[in-house]
Scaffold this active site. Structure first.
Site, short mmCIF file in Angstrom:
data_model
loop_
_atom_site.label_atom_id
_atom_site.label_comp_id
_atom_site.label_asym_id
_atom_site.label_seq_id
_atom_site.Cartn_x
_atom_site.Cartn_y
_atom_site.Cartn_z
N GLY A 140 -25.76 -33.20 47.42
CA GLY A 140 -25.42 -34.16 46.05
C GLY A 140 -26.27 -34.94 45.42
O GLY A 140 -26.44 -36.49 46.08
N ASP A 145 -27.11 -33.29 38.50
CA ASP A 145 -28.31 -33.47 39.59
C ASP A 145 -28.79 -34.14 38.43
O ASP A 145 -29.41 -35.14 38.72
CB ASP A 145 -29.09 -32.58 39.93
CG ASP A 145 -27.98 -31.62 40.74
OD1 ASP A 145 -27.19 -30.69 41.03
OD2 ASP A 145 -27.91 -32.22 41.95
O1 MRU Z 1 -27.73 -28.53 46.07
P1 MRU Z 1 -27.12 -29.85 46.27
O2 MRU Z 1 -26.05 -29.51 46.71
O3 MRU Z 1 -27.13 -31.18 46.77
O4 MRU Z 1 -26.63 -29.59 44.81
C1 MRU Z 1 -25.25 -30.15 44.50
C2 MRU Z 1 -24.86 -29.78 43.17
O5 MRU Z 1 -25.78 -29.46 42.47
C3 MRU Z 1 -23.94 -30.94 42.71
O6 MRU Z 1 -22.80 -29.71 41.53
C4 MRU Z 1 -24.79 -32.22 41.76
O7 MRU Z 1 -25.28 -32.80 42.70
C5 MRU Z 1 -23.36 -32.87 42.10
S1 MRU Z 1 -22.48 -34.30 42.92
C6 MRU Z 1 -21.64 -34.98 42.27
#
Ligand code: MRU
Length: 352
Positions: free
Chosen positions: A55, A243
């Site tokens: 995240g 992200d």
């Molecule tokens: O691969 P991840 O689990 O790190 O991806 C997370 C996401 O895509 C979330 O939607 C994003 O980081 C926003 S978190 C507030």
């Protein structure tokens, strides 16, 4: 500690305790609540790579705590030597995941603070304090964002979300799920539909778990049921995290977000993105953003169970890009940006 003993919303995803970094191991959820403790920045880098912590905002703060550990690990006698050690650690932490800009943001913020110190001891103190205040600020930012976004939702709305942009993706409270939390806290009755989010299942393992644990009316759907849910009137609004958001309003988020946004457009359903200013990249163009490609085994199996033939070729992008024309609004701690995004995003930064 079992899952049910804890008031989950009070737990921190990542925290600085007794000069160590403590994290919830998210790879073990929803079956076990396990905390891991690190005293070496290399362990933090490894945890980011393996999705122990994930995240965008959570990895930003984890990167900062990683540098705090690096400062304590350093045997440097001079400011210059310490800055050199921090630079090496920064490169290692930075290389872990390429798409979420929050990681670079967190590392840069710590490096700036380190540069401002005079002595080795002072730099160590400054770095640790800054990382801690970034973690505290993350929660405050999410709450403000939540309030700004909650006004976009109405009583009895059913809100779809994708991946996990919740407490577990931040230090606490969440971005997209923070908005949903704030809507509920303001007295509105809201239901949530969480997509499973293959291949790593952040939706079923984390979002469904987090919301159910906190008493939300949440239903889990397979990713393939997004069209069905929208076509059959089961969804009023969508809110997801991000992200990276570039200045043109192109949003990079978990793989599948683009499909959800396209389907929302097709059905006239408002599609919102919730993200703090630390997720904005005002320098890059959308075409230059690196999409992380992950290992094929995430797709050829679920957990330890193999679900595909041996030696099958796999394409496994972790993120995709949603273009601005599919986005109704971008919720931030500074307010809600609306199209045209080049102007409204620029304004968010002018006002800071
Ligand atoms: O691969 P991840 O689990 O790190 O991806 C997370 C996401 O895509 C979330 O939607 C994003 O980081 C926003 S978190 C507030």
């Amino acid at each position: 500690m079992t899952l049910h003993e804890e008031n989950y919303s009070l737990l921190k995803t990542v925290e600085w305790k007794d000069n160590k970094v403590v994290m919830i191991d998210q790879t073990k959820l929803p079956n076990q609540l396990v905390f891991v403790t690190f005293d070496d920045f290399n362990q933090v880098a490894d945890a980011i790579k393996k999705l122990v912590v994930r995240g965008a905002p959570a990895i930003g703060v984890s990167g900062a705590f990683g540098l705090a550990l690096a400062s304590l690990q350093s045997k440097a006698k001079t400011k210059q030597e310490l800055l050199e050690d921090l630079k090496i650690a920064k490169e290692i932490l930075f290389k872990t995941r390429p798409t979420a800009i929050n990681l670079a943001w967190g590392l840069e913020k710590i490096m700036n603070v380190a540069n401002s110190g005079n002595s080795v001891e002072q730099i160590k103190t400054l770095v640790i304090n800054e990382a801690n205040s970034m973690a505290e600020q993350d929660i405050e930012t999410n709450k403000t964002m939540g309030k700004n976004g909650s006004e976009l939702f109405e009583n009895n709305d059913t809100i779809m979300t994708h991946c996990n942009a919740g407490a577990l993706a931040t230090v606490a409270y969440g971005t997209a799920l923070g908005v949903i939390r704030a809507a509920k806290e303001s007295g509105k009755i809201v239901k949530v539909i969480a997509t499973e989010t293959r291949p790593v299942q952040q939706g079923s393992r984390l979002t469904a778990f987090e919301l159910k644990h906190d008493g939300f009316d949440v239903s889990l759907i397979p990713d393939t049921a997004v069209g069905y849910a929208m076509a059959n009137g089961l969804v009023n609004k969508v809110v997801v995290g991000a992200d990276r958001i570039v200045r043109t309003g192109h949003v990079f988020n978990k793989i599948g977000t683009y499909q959800v946004a396209t389907m929302a457009k097709q059905h006239g359903i408002p599609f919102y993105v919730a993200a703090p200013l630390s997720t904005f990249d005002m320098k890059s163009n959308a075409k230059d953003v690196i999409i992380e490609m992950r290992k094929g085994s995430e797709v050829t199996g679920i957990g330890d169970k193999k679900t595909a033939p041996d030696d099958i070729k796999v394409i496994n992008p972790a993120f995709d890009m949603t273009p601005p024309e599919l986005i109704t609004g971008i919720i931030t701690e500074k307010g809600v940006a609306k199209p045209p995004y080049e102007e409204s995003i620029k304004k968010l930064f002018e006002d800071t």
